[in-house]
Design an enzyme around this catalytic site. Structure first.
Site, PDB file in Angstrom:
ATOM      1  CD  GLU A 294       4.584  -4.842   4.669  1.00 36.15           C
ATOM      2  OE1 GLU A 294       4.813  -5.054   3.466  1.00 36.15           O
ATOM      3  OE2 GLU A 294       4.008  -3.824   5.072  1.00 36.15           O
ATOM      4  CB  THR A 471       4.658  -2.488  -0.321  1.00 29.83           C
ATOM      5  OG1 THR A 471       4.387  -3.808   0.166  1.00 29.83           O
ATOM      6  CG2 THR A 471       5.863  -2.541  -1.244  1.00 29.83           C
ATOM      7  CD  GLN A 472       3.808   1.134   4.992  1.00 31.80           C
ATOM      8  OE1 GLN A 472       3.463   0.617   6.056  1.00 31.80           O
ATOM      9  NE2 GLN A 472       4.997   1.715   4.841  1.00 31.80           N
ATOM     10  CG  HIS A 473       1.175  -4.573   0.614  1.00 36.62           C
ATOM     11  ND1 HIS A 473       1.801  -4.744  -0.601  1.00 36.62           N
ATOM     12  CD2 HIS A 473       0.410  -3.455   0.477  1.00 36.62           C
ATOM     13  CE1 HIS A 473       1.451  -3.782  -1.421  1.00 36.62           C
ATOM     14  NE2 HIS A 473       0.601  -2.984  -0.789  1.00 36.62           N
ATOM     15  N   PRO A 474       1.096  -5.717   5.476  1.00 39.50           N
ATOM     16  CG  PRO A 474       0.468  -4.772   7.533  1.00 39.50           C
ATOM     17  CD  PRO A 474       0.681  -4.429   6.080  1.00 39.50           C
TER      18      PRO A 474
END
Length: 568
Positions: A294, A471-474
């Site tokens: 992430e 940042t909500q990018h897994p």
């Protein structure tokens, strides 16, 4: 209930909607798209600035939280994901980025044949309908509309004019020859001022096809296996348990949290962990759920020296007029994002590619609509959060139980690697330099957080532990690779199981230096050719497109010319 399709796609998110369109384009192929959530038809979803409310609305998201983070003082972080048609592409901030060319060359070096920058560039162009028009780096006839941020009222010019004085480049196109520097952001918004999610851009045009079935409100329990072959799925829908069978393939598009969860519920994953939960292992795959990556985000906020933040646009009467203007014309301040500038930069001059993004927004993140004379208007602030584009820390996803309705256990494990603290501290120092350099300095008031008095290594590390988020990018939990230990091969097939693929951000072996929605859509476009057995689009030689110093603007000891790694 038993029905048979050629392809079953689980998850109607950023990747699933793309595949539903591309696979159903052949009228001889029956396609089923299964989504646990519901419709995306809501004005908060369609209106670009509505994302700030939609993203945390439990009607539209899975209410996921991390486990207590071991390196963040045991804090649990909110990590909501889209639960509706379009998935997170229907609730995200719409920022469009691809990542640096070296991100994809690194995938190729890791054994992912066919995923170098030269290989993926044609698919980025295929998916794109760019405001820039067609050219060596962009397409103008794809389903996905990409528009520039309308920077009126967003204080774009001061930051761009500050870049050179602070020691950085500017670039007209982060996806062109100059892949670093200060740039205007781009968004997945159509020309009518509406969000261009994959549900709108890809799925909606395909809904009239008789060979495409879309099932919403359907929670997938497991993949049905016949020996080592995926034969279909089991779902709960309208109070009943149903089975659907696949003649050709089952394709998981649940994202980096749900796809590994579904594999483990189906008996594919770490055997010991599955046995502990009463799940009989079908295939011992220790890397399922591992390799979670992430982008960490460290808040850096300033007061404004002048009352010029976006808070001025949030006065009640202005909000009402802006929403009305957007509804009637698709224009105005609510038809775009709230982002001043998109700096993609290096924290050290010796790096081959940028490792930092600055989240430069001329507004406080807790901004509220205000009414003159009623209550107090909030203080004018701006954000300049530091985002680590290539963190070294990795986390993991595991099961809490064998019940499919229970959310998975997610440990992001960010800042487990000490080098990430070093990068974050350098990023804070760089932000301070930028925001105290004219002309930006004329707008920058006191440093609210971390606070100008925090300068020591231990003090900043303590601040990061107490305040860092994501940042909500897994990505990465079902990673593809050339190794037999990787979950998927470079064709995105789950190793050891026939007829089963994963197509979403979970297959990325490393995290791109970008918002991940764009790369996920690219993966789905390329996967469609892999699934259908079509020849891939012809690779385009990145060496012919590499940057040179003469193509940059400004000078920067911290932004040396790009160095392209040789492919293995």
């Amino acid at each position: 209930m038993r029905m048979t399709y050629d392809y079953i796609i689980v998850g109607a998110g950023s990747a699933g909607c793309v595949l539903a369109n591309r696979l159903s384009a052949d009228p001889d192929k029956r396609v089923l798209l299964v989504e646990a959530g519901g419709s995306d038809r809501h004005w908060l979803i369609s209106m670009p600035l509505g994302f700030m409310r939609a993203f945390l609305n439990p009607k539209f998201t899975w209410p996921m939280m991390s486990e207590p983070e071991p390196h963040l003082n045991g804090r649990r972080l909110p990590i909501p994901r889209g639960k509706l048609l379009g998935g997170s592409s229907s609730v995200n901030g719409m920022f469009f980025m691809r990542g640096h060319s070296l991100d994809f060359d690194t995938w190729r070096q890791m054994g992912c044949e066919g995923w170098s920058y030269a290989d993926v560039l044609p698919y980025f162009k295929k998916m794109e309908n760019s405001w820039r028009g067609a050219g060596p780096y962009h397409g103008d006839s794809g389903p996905l509309s990409v528009q520039p941020i309308q920077t009126d009222h967003l204080l774009h010019e001061p930051l761009m004019e500050t870049a050179a004085a602070a020691g950085f480049n500017t670039t007209d196109d982060l996806h062109g020859k100059v892949e670093e520097g200060f740039a205007r952001g781009e968004l997945t918004i159509d020309r009518k001022g509406r969000r261009a999610s994959t549900a709108r851009a890809y799925l909606q045009p395909a809904l009239s096809r008789p060979n495409l079935t879309v099932l919403t409100g359907a929670l997938t329990h497991r993949v049905l296996l016949e020996g080592r072959r995926a034969a279909g799925i089991e779902v709960s829908h309208e109070g009943a348990t149903k089975q659907f069978h696949a003649r050709r393939e089952v394709i998981l598009c649940g994202g980096s949290y749900n796809s590994p969860q579904l594999l483990m519920l189906s008996g594919i994953g770490p055997a010991e962990h599955l046995r502990e939960l009463g799940i009989e292992p079908v295939l011992d795959r220790p890397m399922v759920g591992r390799n979670l990556q992430e982008h960490p985000r460290i808040p850096v906020h300033f007061a404004m020296a002048k009352p010029l933040s976006f808070l001025n646009q949030l006065r009640f009467d202005k909000v009402a007029l802006s929403v009305l203007r957007w509804g009637l014309t698709g224009k105005g301040v609510f038809a775009t994002q709230v982002n001043s500038c998109n700096p993609i930069i290096k924290s050290r001059p010796d790096l081959a590619q940028p490792d930092l993004q600055i989240w430069a927004n001329p507004v406080r993140m807790d901004a509220k609509i205000w009414v003159p004379g009623i209550g107090e208007r909030q203080e004018h602030r701006m954000t300049a959060d530091v985002i680590l584009l290539h963190p070294r820390s990795h986390g993991w996803v595991s099961l809490k139980s064998s019940r499919p309705e229970d959310l998975p256990a997610i440990t992001l494990n960010i800042f487990s690697d000490q080098e990430d603290f070093e990068t974050a501290r350098r990023g804070i120092e760089i932000v301070r330099r930028i925001y105290r350099t004219p002309p930006q300095a004329e707008l920058t008031g006191r440093e609210i957080v971390p606070g100008a008095e925090l300068t020591g290594k231990e003090e900043l590390e303590a601040y990061i532990r107490a305040n860092a988020g994501v940042t909500q990018h897994p990505v990465g939990t079902c990673a593809m690779g050339g190794s037999p230990d990787s979950v998927c091969d470079p064709q995105l097939r789950v190793r050891g199981i026939e007829g089963l693929r994963v197509v979403d951000a979970s297959v990325m072996p490393t995290i791109p230096g970008a918002n991940t929605n764009g790369p996920t859509i690219m993966i789905a476009e390329k996967a469609a050719d892999l699934i259908l057995g079509r020849a891939p689009l012809a690779a385009e030689d990145p060496a012919a497109l590499s940057s040179t110093p003469s193509e940059t603007t400004g000078t920067s000891p911290a932004s040396a010319p790009l160095v392209r790694k040789a492919e293995a």
